[in-house]
Design an enzyme around this catalytic site. Structure first.
Site, PDB file in Angstrom:
ATOM      1  N   SER A  61       0.645  -1.062   0.052  1.00 35.44           N
ATOM      2  CA  SER A  61      -0.013   0.126   0.055  1.00 35.44           C
ATOM      3  C   SER A  61       0.903   1.122   0.054  1.00 35.44           C
ATOM      4  O   SER A  61       0.165   2.291  -0.136  1.00 35.44           O
ATOM      5  CB  SER A  61      -0.773   0.023   1.214  1.00 35.44           C
ATOM      6  N   LYS A  64       0.733   3.325  -2.886  1.00 37.14           N
ATOM      7  CA  LYS A  64      -0.554   4.435  -3.137  1.00 37.14           C
ATOM      8  C   LYS A  64      -0.112   5.868  -3.137  1.00 37.14           C
ATOM      9  O   LYS A  64      -0.481   6.696  -3.774  1.00 37.14           O
ATOM     10  CB  LYS A  64      -1.566   4.051  -2.239  1.00 37.14           C
ATOM     11  N   TYR A 189      -2.501  -1.711 -10.633  1.00 34.87           N
ATOM     12  CA  TYR A 189      -2.391  -1.783  -9.041  1.00 34.87           C
ATOM     13  C   TYR A 189      -1.827  -2.946  -8.222  1.00 34.87           C
ATOM     14  O   TYR A 189      -1.016  -2.756  -7.618  1.00 34.87           O
ATOM     15  CB  TYR A 189      -4.019  -1.699  -8.886  1.00 34.87           C
ATOM     16  N   TYR A 240      -4.469   3.670   7.824  1.00 37.04           N
ATOM     17  CA  TYR A 240      -6.124   3.327   7.732  1.00 37.04           C
ATOM     18  C   TYR A 240      -6.806   3.611   8.959  1.00 37.04           C
ATOM     19  O   TYR A 240      -6.771   4.752   9.667  1.00 37.04           O
ATOM     20  CB  TYR A 240      -5.800   1.725   7.407  1.00 37.04           C
ATOM     21  N   VAL A 258       0.965  -3.791   3.789  1.00 31.71           N
ATOM     22  CA  VAL A 258       0.790  -5.079   4.672  1.00 31.71           C
ATOM     23  C   VAL A 258       2.027  -6.002   4.297  1.00 31.71           C
ATOM     24  O   VAL A 258       2.226  -7.211   4.766  1.00 31.71           O
ATOM     25  CB  VAL A 258      -0.286  -5.858   3.954  1.00 31.71           C
TER      26      VAL A 258
HETATM   27  O1  DON Z   1      -4.828  -4.764  -2.182  1.00 27.40           O
HETATM   28  C1  DON Z   1      -4.342  -5.177  -1.468  1.00 27.40           C
HETATM   29  O2  DON Z   1      -4.623  -5.838  -0.503  1.00 27.40           O
HETATM   30  C2  DON Z   1      -2.677  -5.152  -0.959  1.00 27.40           C
HETATM   31  N1  DON Z   1      -1.880  -5.044  -2.346  1.00 27.40           N
HETATM   32  C3  DON Z   1      -2.277  -3.685  -0.524  1.00 27.40           C
HETATM   33  C4  DON Z   1      -2.922  -3.670   0.863  1.00 27.40           C
HETATM   34  C5  DON Z   1      -2.084  -2.934   2.111  1.00 27.40           C
HETATM   35  O3  DON Z   1      -0.929  -2.953   1.767  1.00 27.40           O
HETATM   36  C6  DON Z   1      -2.788  -2.492   2.996  1.00 27.40           C
HETATM   37  N2  DON Z   1      -1.851  -2.093   3.984  1.00 27.40           N
HETATM   38  N3  DON Z   1      -1.991  -1.900   5.298  1.00 27.40           N
END
Ligand code: DON
Length: 304
Positions: A61, A64, A189, A240, A258
Site C-alpha cells: 500500500s 499508493k 495496481y 488506515y 501489508v
Molecule cells: O490490495 C491489497 O490488499 C494489497 N495489495 C495492499 C494492501 C495494503 O498494503 C494495506 N496495508 N496496510
C-alpha cells in the site's frame, strides 16, 4: 544516530511476537515475522540503517503514495479529486461498505484500496505495461535507486486472489469513477503493490517528501503543493483505521503496507523507512509502530 537506531531495533524486535505476517496474498506469508529494520535519511542527505534496513520486501500500500503523486502530475489535482475524496474512513483498508452507502460513490481517499485503484486508472500510458513502467521509472527516480523492480510471484498471486479489489473496481466503473479499462487499472495496481523496496529506499522517498519533491540532483519532480497533499493524507489516512491513534502516539505523516513497510516523513528533519512484517489487526507493522513511537519521542519528531 547509528547507535540510537541499533538500540531501538534491538529493543523493539520482540514486539513482533504480538503480530502476524499477512497471508491473504500468496507469497507474503513467507516473511520471517521476527524481522525488524529501520533506515533514516537526514535533511543533510546522510543515511543510516540498522537491523533489516536493507532487506527487500514488497511495497504494497505504500505504492499508493507514489501513484497519487504521478496521477496528480498526469491529470492535475482538481481532476484527481473529482474522482476520489480526501477524508479518512475509519474502516479497514479493503472495506467496500462506504463506496456504496455514500451519496457520491466516490472512494473516500486515495490511500484505501478503492481510492488507490481509481488512482491507478488515472496513470497515463497506452497499456498497463506502459503505465506500470512509468510508475517504476518514477519510484526509481525519487528513491534514487535505478535497480528497483517487482516480484512477479507476488504480483501474480494477488492478481489471482484479489477478487475483493476486483469487485470494488467494477463497482467504480459502473459509477463512472473508473473511465478506462477495469482489468488494466487492476493490473497496474497489483503490479505496483509488488514493487520490491528496502527500508532504506523508503527513507530516501521520505527525504524526497521532506524536500518538497526535490531529488539529490536538484530536479523538482513534483510540486511543493503535491508533496503537501501527500503528507496531509498520510497523517489523516496513511495508517488506515489506526491513523488517529498513530497521530497521537507517533505524530509523523506515514504510510504503511501489508508487506510490513512504513514510509514516514518528519517535516524539515528526516525521511524514515521501517520493515517489520508482523502486523497488528489493522494491517500495520506492530514492532515498526512501537519503534517509530520511541524514535519520535527520543528525537521530538511529532508534528503536533
Ligand atoms: O490490495 C491489497 O490488499 C494489497 N495489495 C495492499 C494492501 C495494503 O498494503 C494495506 N496495508 N496496510
Amino acid at each position: 544516530m547509528q547507535e540510537l537506531l541499533s538500540n531501538l531495533v534491538e529493543k523493539y524486535k520482540e514486539y513482533s511476537i504480538n503480530g502476524k505476517v499477512a497471508d491473504y496474498i500468496p507469497g507474503l506469508s513467507l516473511a520471517d515475522p521476527s524481522t525488524l529494520g529501520i533506515a533514516v535519511c537526514c535533511k543533510d542527505g546522510e543515511c543510516y540503517s540498522s537491523g533489516a534496513g536493507k532487506e527487500l520486501f514488497t511495497i504494497q500500500s505504500i505504492s499508493k503514495v507514489i501513484t497519487l503523486m504521478l496521477a496528480i502530475r498526469d491529470n492535475g489535482e482538481d481532476y484527481v479529486f473529482s474522482k476520489i475524496g480526501m477524508e479518512p474512513t475509519g474502516d479497514a483498508f479493503n472495506s467496500i461498505q462506504k463506496l456504496e452507502t455514500c451519496k457520491t460513490h466516490k472512494p473516500f481517499n486515495p490511500l484505501i484500496n478503492a481510492g488507490a485503484i481509481a488512482v491507478s486508472s488515472l496513470i497515463k500510458g497506452e497499456s498497463s505495461e506502459r503505465k506500470f513502467k512509468r510508475i517504476l521509472d518514477f519510484i526509481r527516480k525519487i528513491s534514487e535507486n535505478p535497480d528497483l523492480s517487482y516480484d512477479e510471484e507476488i504480483y501474480l498471486g494477488e492478481k489471482r486472489t484479489g477478487n475483493r479489489n476486483r469487485s470494488m473496481a467494477y463497482f467504480m466503473k459502473n459509477e463512472g469513477i473508473i473511465e478506462g479499462d477495469v482489468e488494466e487499472a487492476l493490473d497496474v495496481y497489483f503490479k505496483q503493490c509488488s514493487i520490491k523496496v528496502s527500508a532504506l529506499d523508503l527513507a530516501k522517498i521520505g527525504l524526497f517528501l521532506v524536500n518538497d519533491g526535490i531529488i539529490k540532483s536538484g530536479e523538482k519532480v513534483v510540486s511543493t503543493h503535491t508533496a503537501k497533499i501527500v503528507k496531509s493524507l498520510m497523517i489523516t489516512c496513511g495508517m488506515y483505521d489506526g491513523s488517529g491513534e498513530f497521530a497521537v502516539r507517533v505524530g509523523i505523516p506515514s504510510k504503511s503496507g501489508v508487506g510490513g513497510g512504513i514510509l514516514s516523513v518528519a517535516p524539515g528533519k528526516m525521511g524514515i523507512g521501517i520493515y517489520g512484517p508482523a502486523l497488528d489487526e489493522k494491517g500495520n507493522s506492530i514492532a515498526g509502530i512501537a519503534l517509530l513511537e520511541a524514535l519520535s519521542k527520543e528525537m521530538l519528531l511529532s508534528i503536533f
